[in-house]
Design a protein around this motif. Structure first.
Motif, PDB file in Angstrom:
ATOM      1  N   CYS A 109       0.808  -1.222   0.000  1.00 47.02           N
ATOM      2  CA  CYS A 109       0.000   0.000   0.000  1.00 47.02           C
ATOM      3  C   CYS A 109       0.840   1.269   0.000  1.00 47.02           C
ATOM      4  O   CYS A 109       0.449   2.280  -0.570  1.00 47.02           O
TER       5      CYS A 109
ATOM      6  N   GLN B  93      -1.893   7.450   2.151  1.00 49.18           N
ATOM      7  CA  GLN B  93      -1.486   7.285   0.759  1.00 49.18           C
ATOM      8  C   GLN B  93       0.041   7.148   0.656  1.00 49.18           C
ATOM      9  O   GLN B  93       0.764   7.581   1.560  1.00 49.18           O
TER      10      GLN B  93
ATOM     11  N   PRO C 142      -3.955  -7.061  -6.847  1.00 50.14           N
ATOM     12  CA  PRO C 142      -5.170  -6.399  -7.339  1.00 50.14           C
ATOM     13  C   PRO C 142      -5.707  -5.406  -6.321  1.00 50.14           C
ATOM     14  O   PRO C 142      -5.383  -5.463  -5.131  1.00 50.14           O
ATOM     15  N   GLU C 143      -6.552  -4.488  -6.790  1.00 49.64           N
ATOM     16  CA  GLU C 143      -7.123  -3.470  -5.903  1.00 49.64           C
ATOM     17  C   GLU C 143      -7.921  -4.093  -4.757  1.00 49.64           C
ATOM     18  O   GLU C 143      -7.950  -3.564  -3.641  1.00 49.64           O
ATOM     19  N   SER C 144      -8.579  -5.216  -5.020  1.00 45.21           N
ATOM     20  CA  SER C 144      -9.364  -5.869  -3.964  1.00 45.21           C
ATOM     21  C   SER C 144      -8.458  -6.334  -2.819  1.00 45.21           C
ATOM     22  O   SER C 144      -8.824  -6.222  -1.638  1.00 45.21           O
TER      23      SER C 144
ATOM     24  N   LEU D 216      -5.518  -4.962  -2.016  1.00 45.59           N
ATOM     25  CA  LEU D 216      -5.046  -3.756  -1.340  1.00 45.59           C
ATOM     26  C   LEU D 216      -6.102  -3.206  -0.377  1.00 45.59           C
ATOM     27  O   LEU D 216      -5.775  -2.751   0.728  1.00 45.59           O
ATOM     28  N   PHE D 217      -7.364  -3.254  -0.795  1.00 38.37           N
ATOM     29  CA  PHE D 217      -8.440  -2.784   0.082  1.00 38.37           C
ATOM     30  C   PHE D 217      -8.570  -3.687   1.305  1.00 38.37           C
ATOM     31  O   PHE D 217      -8.795  -3.214   2.431  1.00 38.37           O
TER      32      PHE D 217
END
Length: 485
Positions: free
Chosen positions: A287, A344, A433-435, A437-438
């Motif tokens: 992240c 971030q 994948p973004e999933s 990371l979330f």
């Protein structure tokens, strides 16, 4: 359980009724948590990463390995606690024989946890043999960890019976514990920077840590022996009621209402610690866009702050009480967890600020629950006439390991469900994948926050105050005087 050994001529001339401990005893006691903290911290922060990114085990299976061991732990922790209560040894007392004979096997089993046996040449066919190898080693690891750590923790109320001195003693214990955790991270950073091969990195780290852990345990054993034997000599002068059957002891333990609060507080606190610790390496790399070598630095910011705050919280608790201290620490941590969720990659300075704030709370998660449990044991002695440190601490150690296993299990399965990509040693880390990371962000922020809030709720209703404990100790002292001791 009786240990046959050569009898000593006489017990040390130490007054076990004196609540004040000398510095030597406090330092020696603290050393007992130094070694297990090194090995435990490496497991907390790196074991899931080792399974998924070095051994090539899918995240869901990796998260299940330690969880399987906890099913066995639910049995062996209270049993070993009860056996340590019944152990008899003139040379070592009730607790120290377990540590003395268990220290070396403890180091060996820990090292074996970081080996990757080449069962087959085909990596895809190697997954299940590796899974069962780590399950077996995990089962052995949990037993031997209990053998050394449970008797160690059960010595706290035997070393001093003073309400505030116990908090101070635990501050020494966790100062060494957190120092061991920091040393493990420093060792990891040095070894990772020197050795390029990821598998060899963990082997060397495990070997060095195992040696340090064994030496620290023996320093503790010989450093607290005189005080423990003096306590045992005093305890043996009092007629002890007949020992109750195991399940009847369990019934009495769980009828102790304050104890139920303590185990709830500790379980939720430790779940918060373990979920955060397990997720943090993934968060830093995936992240925040940093490397494996940066992970120890971030963790040191958390642990270093916790170390500094320990003695501050210990002193403050004498003025405002343990419950208020716990609330202050948890609030700081909850704010930090919320900040990490939104962080971030460009906000590296803020990441370290959040790490420091989390460390403020982590220190109270270490200190306060372990400072409450001796008071619960005193209440049990007042109600039953028996001291059962072993069985009470057995459940505390069980919860510590359950928190570790459940944290890894939750994170591992959350990552796998979110599509996290595992890899093996020698291969580059894949882009997640973004999933996934979330899922990492959820695991480092909202999930531990839920556990911390539940712990705060139980702490608010915890019933034993300083005044209530003083009354318990006064009545116990009167009972002993009436018995002619």
């Amino acid at each position: 359980m009786s240990i046959n050994d050569d009898a000593v001529d006489e017990f040390p001339q130490i007054n076990p009724e004196n609540p004040q401990l000398d510095l030597k005893t406090k330092l020696a006691y603290g050393a007992g948590d130094f070694g297990p903290a090194i090995t435990g911290n490496i497991s907390i922060f790196f074991l899931l990463v080792f399974f998924t990114n070095v051994a090539g085990i899918p995240a869901g299976l990796a998260g299940s390995i330690l969880m399987i061991g906890k099913i066995w732990d639910a049995i062996n922790d209270p049993i070993i606690g009860m056996l340590s209560d019944r152990t008899k040894s003139r040379r070592w007392g009730r607790r120290l024989p377990w540590m003395f004979y268990g220290a070396i096997p403890f180091g060996i089993i820990f090292f074996l946890q970081w080996i990757i046996p080449p069962f087959t040449a085909n990596q895809s066919n190697n997954i299940w043999p590796l899974f069962w190898y780590y399950v077996v080693i995990g089962l052995l690891s949990q037993v031997i960890y209990t053998v050394v750590s449970l008797p160690y923790t059960a010595m706290t109320p035997e070393l001093t019976q003073d309400y505030d001195e116990r908090t101070n003693l635990n501050s020494f214990r966790f100062a060494f514990s957190i120092s061991g955790s920091i040393l493990s991270l420093v060792l990891a950073k040095i070894i990772f920077s020197i050795i390029g091969d990821r598998q060899q990195q963990y082997l060397v780290l495990a070997a060095v840590s195992a040696v340090i852990a064994v030496l620290a345990l023996y320093i503790c054993i010989f450093g607290v022996r005189d005080r423990i034997l003096a306590f045992e000599a005093k305890r043996n002068q009092i007629a002890q009621p007949a020992s109750l059957p195991f399940f009847q002891q369990l019934k009495i333990v769980f009828s102790n209402r304050p104890f139920l609060f303590v185990i709830g507080i500790y379980l939720f606190s430790w779940l918060g610690v373990q979920v955060t610790a397990t997720t943090l390496p993934y968060f830093v790399v995936n992240c925040m866009g940093l490397t494996d070598a940066d992970v120890p630095t971030v963790i040191i910011a958390v642990q270093g702050t916790a170390l500094i705050m320990l003695f501050f919280w210990s002193a403050l608790s004498k003025k405002i009480g343990k419950k208020v201290v716990y609330f202050l620490g948890m609030i700081s941590w909850i704010i930090a967890a919320g900040g990490l969720f939104f962080l971030q990659p460009s906000q590296l300075v803020l990441m370290y600020v959040m790490a420091v704030m989390a460390g403020v709370g982590v220190s109270t998660a270490y200190l306060i629950p372990w400072s409450l449990i001796p008071d619960v044991i005193d209440l049990d002695e007042y109600n039953t006439g028996q001291r059962r440190e072993g069985i009470f601490y057995g459940f505390m150690v069980l919860l510590q390991k359950l928190g570790l296993a459940l944290g890894i299990f939750l994170v591992g399965n959350a990552l796998q469900s979110a599509g996290f990509q595992a890899t093996t040693a020698g291969q580059p880390l894949p882009i997640q994948p973004e999933s996934a990371l979330f899922a990492i962000r959820l695991s480092v922020g909202p999930l531990p926050t839920i556990f911390l809030i539940l712990g705060l709720f139980l702490t608010y209703f915890y019933p034993i105050t300083r005044e209530m404990h003083a009354e318990i100790m006064m009545k116990l002292k009167a009972r002993r005087e009436n018995s002619g001791v």
